[in-house]
Design a protein around this motif. Structure first.
Motif, mmCIF file in Angstrom:
data_model
loop_
_atom_site.group_PDB
_atom_site.id
_atom_site.type_symbol
_atom_site.label_atom_id
_atom_site.label_comp_id
_atom_site.label_asym_id
_atom_site.label_seq_id
_atom_site.Cartn_x
_atom_site.Cartn_y
_atom_site.Cartn_z
ATOM 1 N N ALA A 168 0.853 -1.188 0.000
ATOM 2 C CA ALA A 168 0.000 0.000 0.000
ATOM 3 C C ALA A 168 0.892 1.243 0.000
ATOM 4 O O ALA A 168 2.102 1.146 0.252
ATOM 5 C CB ALA A 168 -0.884 -0.016 1.238
ATOM 6 N N PRO A 169 0.334 2.425 -0.258
ATOM 7 C CA PRO A 169 1.142 3.651 -0.179
ATOM 8 C C PRO A 169 1.773 3.805 1.213
ATOM 9 O O PRO A 169 1.197 3.364 2.216
ATOM 10 C CB PRO A 169 0.121 4.767 -0.436
ATOM 11 N N ALA A 170 2.945 4.397 1.252
ATOM 12 C CA ALA A 170 3.666 4.567 2.517
ATOM 13 C C ALA A 170 2.855 5.416 3.492
ATOM 14 O O ALA A 170 2.195 6.383 3.102
ATOM 15 C CB ALA A 170 5.020 5.216 2.256
ATOM 16 N N LEU A 171 2.932 5.028 4.755
ATOM 17 C CA LEU A 171 2.247 5.748 5.821
ATOM 18 C C LEU A 171 3.178 6.852 6.336
ATOM 19 O O LEU A 171 4.347 6.594 6.625
ATOM 20 C CB LEU A 171 1.923 4.754 6.946
ATOM 21 N N ALA A 172 2.650 8.079 6.418
ATOM 22 C CA ALA A 172 3.467 9.171 6.969
ATOM 23 C C ALA A 172 3.567 8.975 8.475
ATOM 24 O O ALA A 172 2.555 8.847 9.170
ATOM 25 C CB ALA A 172 2.823 10.510 6.651
ATOM 26 N N GLN A 173 4.807 8.900 9.002
ATOM 27 C CA GLN A 173 4.989 8.664 10.431
ATOM 28 C C GLN A 173 5.970 9.675 11.013
ATOM 29 O O GLN A 173 6.815 10.212 10.304
ATOM 30 C CB GLN A 173 5.515 7.245 10.666
ATOM 31 N N SER A 174 5.856 9.877 12.306
ATOM 32 C CA SER A 174 6.722 10.823 12.994
ATOM 33 C C SER A 174 7.843 10.071 13.715
ATOM 34 O O SER A 174 7.600 9.065 14.395
ATOM 35 C CB SER A 174 5.898 11.623 14.011
ATOM 36 N N ALA A 175 9.068 10.573 13.575
ATOM 37 C CA ALA A 175 10.224 9.906 14.172
ATOM 38 C C ALA A 175 10.295 10.095 15.685
ATOM 39 O O ALA A 175 11.111 9.471 16.346
ATOM 40 C CB ALA A 175 11.507 10.405 13.524
ATOM 41 N N ASP A 176 9.431 10.984 16.252
ATOM 42 C CA ASP A 176 9.460 11.119 17.711
ATOM 43 C C ASP A 176 8.520 10.123 18.381
ATOM 44 O O ASP A 176 8.409 10.087 19.604
ATOM 45 C CB ASP A 176 9.172 12.561 18.159
ATOM 46 N N GLN A 177 7.853 9.279 17.572
ATOM 47 C CA GLN A 177 6.996 8.245 18.142
ATOM 48 C C GLN A 177 7.816 7.021 18.552
ATOM 49 O O GLN A 177 8.949 6.833 18.093
ATOM 50 C CB GLN A 177 5.919 7.835 17.131
ATOM 51 N N VAL A 178 7.224 6.178 19.392
ATOM 52 C CA VAL A 178 7.888 4.946 19.826
ATOM 53 C C VAL A 178 7.996 3.992 18.636
ATOM 54 O O VAL A 178 6.998 3.697 17.968
ATOM 55 C CB VAL A 178 7.107 4.285 20.980
ATOM 56 N N ALA A 179 9.228 3.530 18.365
ATOM 57 C CA ALA A 179 9.455 2.576 17.277
ATOM 58 C C ALA A 179 9.161 1.161 17.745
ATOM 59 O O ALA A 179 8.546 0.364 17.039
ATOM 60 C CB ALA A 179 10.899 2.677 16.792
ATOM 61 N N PHE A 180 9.641 0.827 18.965
ATOM 62 C CA PHE A 180 9.439 -0.512 19.532
ATOM 63 C C PHE A 180 9.725 -0.446 21.025
ATOM 64 O O PHE A 180 10.250 0.555 21.534
ATOM 65 C CB PHE A 180 10.350 -1.554 18.853
ATOM 66 N N PHE A 181 9.369 -1.516 21.725
ATOM 67 C CA PHE A 181 9.678 -1.632 23.150
ATOM 68 C C PHE A 181 10.753 -2.691 23.352
ATOM 69 O O PHE A 181 10.637 -3.814 22.845
ATOM 70 C CB PHE A 181 8.442 -2.059 23.953
ATOM 71 N N LEU A 182 11.800 -2.338 24.097
ATOM 72 C CA LEU A 182 12.750 -3.310 24.613
ATOM 73 C C LEU A 182 12.346 -3.659 26.038
ATOM 74 O O LEU A 182 11.595 -2.905 26.677
ATOM 75 C CB LEU A 182 14.172 -2.730 24.609
ATOM 76 N N LEU A 183 12.843 -4.787 26.535
ATOM 77 C CA LEU A 183 12.534 -5.192 27.900
ATOM 78 C C LEU A 183 13.736 -4.952 28.799
ATOM 79 O O LEU A 183 14.883 -5.139 28.380
ATOM 80 C CB LEU A 183 12.162 -6.679 27.959
#
Length: 455
Positions: A192-207
């Protein structure tokens, strides 16, 4: 304050401005960077696992198609999905595909069982789970089914079947709790077309490390993690000619981004994934794939050194071994690395929470053998304090405190714990005992009970 996922603690605006002004944060998301790497390094080999070889172009294509498949299965931006996979290409593909949909992967060790996984699902309100069908004799989908039956969050389970495996979870089905099961291989659709995302959002969670309590969740944003990876890759002079052996779990901070898997991909190098750090498998892989760099914990390094005389291994390609972890690296072991493995040693102290200190490639031998080096970033702020919170002189041991452009400001949805783990001015209390040498290097002498520094 910069906007982040609810339940996360953002960096104060003055620090956000400082890290942008310094060029540390640049507004790139990890999944978007992968698009650029695929264009730049298209036909080069990105991932190797056994006999499987995946080019950069193919990796990005698979990520695109899996992302579209996840979207078709109802995953939406901001939702969380627990990812519990061994060191296989699907780990990398799945994590990047989830990020490409705006879904937040929750990294989970493949050795974790129902108590930890159900805790992660509950705290993150995870709507999905990705895991093996069975791995080393354990039935992961059955565990997921039990967790789904206990709560209202988990409603999609994606299972990775091993080679030639036939699993009752291999086909599409729905259980009585309303949880849907899909083979991970079926998650495929036209991009699908690329989703516009903000780089200040959480990318992933580490434990958080350790085994004595339920793991705490560490939000890592695109901005902070991309910076960490870039700085670590520069520090070890990583190039497209490097081959990184991922011997530690891919979901650990050290293997994923110090510079690890992501750092290697960022320069067009090759990542070789092995599913356990046993010497026979790893030493053979180093010779076969001409690996140049790897990361291990002290116990694994000791194991490799001890079996070296009994195995036929060509380690001539190896240039650097990073050793990090909760246990100190004994000097006697450190002194054997160079002569016996034929490469440079780099000591690393790192936490999934952020702070990384490393010895430099040009450091004198004595520094490399006896310290964990200096902080990765010029904007890492370090304090070593006594029980009253007062700074101690160089050479004196105290608790290590840190804040900086890739160190968290709070665990996810843990206000009580955060009140104890952070100072009022935002320093993270690592719980580790450390001292600073006269030339500014750190010696980390003790890990808090139940916590590992391997990240």
């Amino acid at each position: 304050m910069t906007s982040m996922l609810g339940g996360c603690t953002p960096w104060p605006e003055e620090f956000v401005d400082r890290y942008w002004a310094a060029g540390h944060w640049r507004g790139n998301t990890l999944d978007n960077l992968l698009r650029g790497w695929a264009m730049q390094y298209g036909p080069r080999t990105a991932l190797v696992h056994g006999g499987t070889r995946i080019t950069y172009a193919d990796l990005n294509r698979r990520v695109d198609r899996m992302a579209a498949g996840f979207r078709l299965r109802g995953l939406r931006p901001g939702q969380r999905v627990v990812v519990q996979l061994p060191n296989v290409p699907e780990f990398v593909i799945t994590v990047f595909a989830l990020m490409r949909v705006g879904v937040v992967p929750v990294f989970c060790l493949v050795s974790h069982r129902a108590s930890e996984v159900s805790h992660l699902v509950r705290v993150t309100q995870a709507v999905g789970y990705v895991g093996p069908s069975t791995y080393q004799g354990f039935d992961h989908p059955a565990m997921a089914a039990d967790i789904a039956a206990q709560g209202s969050f988990l409603r999609r389970v994606f299972t990775l079947d091993g080679p030639g495996a036939s699993s009752p979870y291999g086909g599409l089905r729905t259980d009585p709790s309303g949880c849907h099961y899909f083979p991970l291989g079926s998650i495929d659709a036209p991009p699908a077309p690329a989703l516009a995302q903000s780089a200040d959002q959480v990318a992933f969670f580490l434990l958080s490390g350790g085994t004595t309590a339920a793991p705490k969740l560490i939000p890592r944003t695109h901005n902070d993690y991309v910076y960490q990876v870039r700085a670590a890759a520069e520090l070890v002079s990583l190039t497209e000619n490097d081959v990184y052996l991922a011997a530690l779990p891919a979901d650990s901070n050290l293997a994923f981004g110090c510079p690890g898997i992501v750092g290697t991909l960022s320069v067009g190098g090759t990542v070789v994934l092995v599913e356990n750090p046993e010497p026979a498998e790893c030493l053979a892989a180093i010779g076969r794939e001409r690996a140049t760099i790897t990361s291990v914990v002290p116990a694994v390094a000791q194991l490799w050194l001890d079996v070296l005389p009994t195995v036929q291994a060509d380690l001539s390609s190896l240039r650097l071994v990073q050793i990090g972890g909760g246990a100190p690296l004994h000097r006697a072991t450190a002194e054997r690395i160079g002569p016996e493995l034929g490469c440079r040693l780099q000591q690393v102290f790192g936490m999934a929470e952020g702070l990384i200190t490393l010895t430099r490639l040009a450091d004198p031998d004595e520094t490399v053998l006896t310290t964990q080096g200096c902080p990765l970033s010029p904007d890492d702020e370090i304090r070593i304090v006594d029980v009253d919170g007062k700074d101690v002189p160089d050479g004196e041991p105290g608790e290590l405190l840190a804040r900086g452009p890739y160190t968290l400001r709070g665990y996810y949805r843990a206000p009580d714990h955060n009140a104890r783990s952070f100072t009022t001015d935002g320093y993270f209390r690592t719980g580790h005992v450390a001292r600073r040498t006269p030339d500014g290097n750190l010696v980390v002498t003790g890990a808090p009970q139940g916590r590992s520094a391997a990240g």
